[in-house]
Scaffold this motif. Structure first.
Motif, PDB file in Angstrom:
ATOM      1  N   GLU A 229       0.838  -1.208   0.000  1.00 48.63           N
ATOM      2  CA  GLU A 229       0.000   0.000   0.000  1.00 48.63           C
ATOM      3  C   GLU A 229       0.869   1.253   0.000  1.00 48.63           C
ATOM      4  O   GLU A 229       0.587   2.225  -0.722  1.00 48.63           O
ATOM      5  CB  GLU A 229      -0.930  -0.018   1.218  1.00 48.63           C
ATOM      6  CG  GLU A 229      -1.947   1.092   1.224  1.00 48.63           C
ATOM      7  CD  GLU A 229      -2.916   0.991   2.396  1.00 48.63           C
ATOM      8  OE1 GLU A 229      -3.504   2.034   2.760  1.00 48.63           O
ATOM      9  OE2 GLU A 229      -3.072  -0.124   2.949  1.00 48.63           O
ATOM     10  N   ALA A 232       2.306   1.637  -3.471  1.00 46.38           N
ATOM     11  CA  ALA A 232       1.331   2.185  -4.423  1.00 46.38           C
ATOM     12  C   ALA A 232       1.177   3.693  -4.249  1.00 46.38           C
ATOM     13  O   ALA A 232       1.017   4.436  -5.229  1.00 46.38           O
ATOM     14  CB  ALA A 232      -0.011   1.478  -4.249  1.00 46.38           C
ATOM     15  N   LEU A 233       1.227   4.160  -3.004  1.00 41.51           N
ATOM     16  CA  LEU A 233       1.125   5.594  -2.743  1.00 41.51           C
ATOM     17  C   LEU A 233       2.323   6.326  -3.339  1.00 41.51           C
ATOM     18  O   LEU A 233       2.177   7.388  -3.955  1.00 41.51           O
ATOM     19  CB  LEU A 233       1.042   5.841  -1.236  1.00 41.51           C
ATOM     20  CG  LEU A 233       1.007   7.308  -0.787  1.00 41.51           C
ATOM     21  CD1 LEU A 233      -0.164   8.054  -1.424  1.00 41.51           C
ATOM     22  CD2 LEU A 233       0.918   7.386   0.741  1.00 41.51           C
ATOM     23  N   ALA A 235       4.092   5.383  -5.873  1.00 39.95           N
ATOM     24  CA  ALA A 235       3.923   5.371  -7.325  1.00 39.95           C
ATOM     25  C   ALA A 235       2.939   6.447  -7.772  1.00 39.95           C
ATOM     26  O   ALA A 235       3.171   7.138  -8.776  1.00 39.95           O
ATOM     27  CB  ALA A 235       3.455   3.991  -7.777  1.00 39.95           C
ATOM     28  N   ARG A 236       1.841   6.614  -7.025  1.00 40.17           N
ATOM     29  CA  ARG A 236       0.867   7.655  -7.376  1.00 40.17           C
ATOM     30  C   ARG A 236       1.472   9.044  -7.263  1.00 40.17           C
ATOM     31  O   ARG A 236       1.060   9.975  -7.967  1.00 40.17           O
ATOM     32  CB  ARG A 236      -0.375   7.548  -6.484  1.00 40.17           C
ATOM     33  CG  ARG A 236      -1.242   6.329  -6.758  1.00 40.17           C
ATOM     34  CD  ARG A 236      -2.619   6.462  -6.151  1.00 40.17           C
ATOM     35  NE  ARG A 236      -2.606   6.588  -4.696  1.00 40.17           N
ATOM     36  CZ  ARG A 236      -2.608   5.561  -3.859  1.00 40.17           C
ATOM     37  NH1 ARG A 236      -2.595   4.309  -4.326  1.00 40.17           N
ATOM     38  NH2 ARG A 236      -2.616   5.760  -2.553  1.00 40.17           N
ATOM     39  N   ASN A 237       2.463   9.201  -6.386  1.00 40.90           N
ATOM     40  CA  ASN A 237       3.131  10.487  -6.219  1.00 40.90           C
ATOM     41  C   ASN A 237       4.336  10.633  -7.139  1.00 40.90           C
ATOM     42  O   ASN A 237       5.177  11.528  -6.946  1.00 40.90           O
ATOM     43  CB  ASN A 237       3.553  10.672  -4.758  1.00 40.90           C
ATOM     44  CG  ASN A 237       2.375  11.019  -3.858  1.00 40.90           C
ATOM     45  OD1 ASN A 237       1.409  11.636  -4.297  1.00 40.90           O
ATOM     46  ND2 ASN A 237       2.453  10.613  -2.602  1.00 40.90           N
ATOM     47  N   ALA A 243       8.668   3.363  -4.894  1.00 38.22           N
ATOM     48  CA  ALA A 243       7.690   2.282  -4.984  1.00 38.22           C
ATOM     49  C   ALA A 243       8.390   0.923  -4.999  1.00 38.22           C
ATOM     50  O   ALA A 243       7.985  -0.012  -4.282  1.00 38.22           O
ATOM     51  CB  ALA A 243       6.818   2.459  -6.221  1.00 38.22           C
TER      52      ALA A 243
END
Length: 253
Positions: A229, A232-233, A235-237, A243
């Protein structure tokens, strides 16, 4: 704080805004019946959850010091910050930055425990590891380590910064402990030359220390948490490197 270390105290370091990892460590501490800790710095910087990390940590009153990335958050212009520092800075409130500004670079607690982030003289220099000119990372020699420890008298010395958990004893009996990183298991850096530091596990790392009959009992804790988790955060940033590191504990995996 002037009392001697008489019971188990947790050593926390290099959280780097990873609130999920910090949450797991605090639960692990609770499961062990432990509520006291010291914090060795680099609390917020990272592409994760600096604001939530601040909410969880600051109210606990743990004796804390400032790490190099904490210092960057209050010394650098936001426009000139590295990407990890800038993501954290944008999440932090004025009160969080004021808290950082009030932290000392080193600290003596419990009468016999010295806290620093890198070395006693610098928050940005590795102590227990050294980087060669070709980027290879090796354990520092005893002579190299003791050169940085000259003039100190505390029986237990705590450091961080490299994210690698280690415990060693100096020739005069003093003990040096790096508890490892709670929130960032692998990273790369360009100073003094390009190199990679990696633990090989995505787990959150911290240490529990107790003084027993004049000797320090050191236990390293490697705590699983929702690392995917956190990955994934990151990667979103926009941080694919973070990541990968968060998911595996290896920088290039």
């Amino acid at each position: 704080m002037v009392e001697r270390l008489r019971h188990e105290i947790c050593r926390l370091a290099d959280i780097h805004g990873n609130a999920l990892a910090l949450e797991a460590v605090l639960r692990d501490m609770e499961g062990l019946g432990l509520s006291e800790a010291v914090n060795l710095g680099d609390v917020f910087s990272g592409p994760l959850e600096a604001g939530r990390t601040a909410q969880m940590l600051m109210g606990r009153g743990f004796p804390s010091i400032r790490g190099n990335h904490d210092r960057y958050l209050i010394e650098h212009d936001p426009a000139e910050m590295g990407p990890s520092d800038r993501v954290a800075y944008d999440q932090l409130e004025a009160a969080h930055l004021e808290w950082i500004a009030g932290l000392p670079p080193t600290r003596l607690v419990f009468g016999d425990v010295f806290m620093c982030h890198g070395t006693p003289q610098s928050d940005s220099v590795y102590w227990l590891e050294k980087v060669e000119g070709d980027g290879r990372v090796r354990p520092a020699t005893l002579a190299e380590i003791e050169a940085e420890a000259e003039g100190g008298s505390a029986g237990l010395i705590l450091c961080a910064h490299t994210h690698i958990p280690r415990c060693l004893r100096l020739s005069d009996g003093r003990v040096v402990v790096n508890p490892g990183s709670i929130g960032c298991p692998a990273y790369d850096d360009g100073a003094p030359v390009y190199h990679v530091m990696q633990t090989g596990t995505p787990n959150a790392s911290y240490a529990v220390v107790e003084k027993r009959e004049g000797a320090y009992d050191v236990t390293f804790r490697s705590v699983p948490y929702a690392a995917q988790e956190a990955s994934a955060l990151a990667a979103r940033n926009g941080r694919a490197d973070w990541a990968r590191s968060l998911a595996t504990g290896w920088f290039g995996a």
